[in-house]
Design a protein around this motif. Structure first.
Motif, short mmCIF file in Angstrom:
data_model
loop_
_atom_site.label_atom_id
_atom_site.label_comp_id
_atom_site.label_asym_id
_atom_site.label_seq_id
_atom_site.Cartn_x
_atom_site.Cartn_y
_atom_site.Cartn_z
N ASP A 1 0.81 -1.23 0.00
CA ASP A 1 0.00 0.00 0.00
C ASP A 1 0.84 1.28 0.00
N TYR B 1 4.44 4.71 3.06
CA TYR B 1 3.49 3.68 3.47
C TYR B 1 3.20 3.72 4.95
N VAL C 1 2.48 4.67 -1.58
CA VAL C 1 2.11 5.69 -2.57
C VAL C 1 3.37 6.42 -3.01
#
Length: 168
Positions: free
Chosen positions: A77, A168, A79
């Motif tokens: 997850d 993250y 970015v």
């Protein structure tokens, strides 16, 4: 690489010196053609050694890139946070490894960690090493620090750039 250019230059100087020395021989039993041939063989051997060293350096960079890719793949997850990373001045540490300070800026309100891939390149722009630095638990709206350190000793002028950064 600077080492390659230096070795080629040194080999050319050796060849020229032997050729000039051989041409200046008078009498005696020196063989000018043989001396030049021997010097040319020495230059060829030096060139092969340089080529082998360059090949080994390329293999080391490829291996480091594979390790970096694997480390980034472990981030769940994440970015893109490349614009939240700044690198300091490239230096060489006491052990001869190339280092660069890494600063991350957490624009999120929550505490986050960062995985930053730093690429080290030679003066020609060739990739010579890459590492992933983890800066953990950076407070919301805060900054964190880390240091990228090359996996092996690098020579010549080296620059660093952020290849990938994940928050993250």
């Amino acid at each position: 690489m600077a080492t390659v250019a230096w070795m080629r230059g040194a080999a050319a100087v050796v060849l020229a010196a032997v050729a000039l020395g051989a041409a200046g021989c008078s009498g005696g039993d020196g063989d000018p053609a043989g001396a030049v041939s021997s010097a040319a063989s020495a230059v060829k051997s030096a060139g092969e050694a340089v080529s082998s060293a360059a090949s080994e350096a390329a293999k080391a960079a490829e291996s480091a890139a594979a390790v970096a890719k694997d480390k980034l793949a472990e981030v769940k997850d994440g970015v893109d946070a490349k614009d939240q990373v700044s690198l300091g001045t490239v230096a060489t540490d006491a052990d001869g490894y190339t280092t660069v300070p890494v600063t991350v800026r957490n624009t999120d309100d929550a505490t986050k960690s960062f995985a930053v891939q730093v690429e080290f390149k030679d003066e020609s722009g060739n990739l010579v090493d890459t590492v992933v630095v983890t800066v953990s638990d950076v407070a919301g709206k805060g900054t964190g620090q880390g240091t990228a350190r090359s996996t092996h000793k690098l020579s010549g002028t080296v620059s660093a750039q952020t290849a990938t950064a994940l928050r993250y």
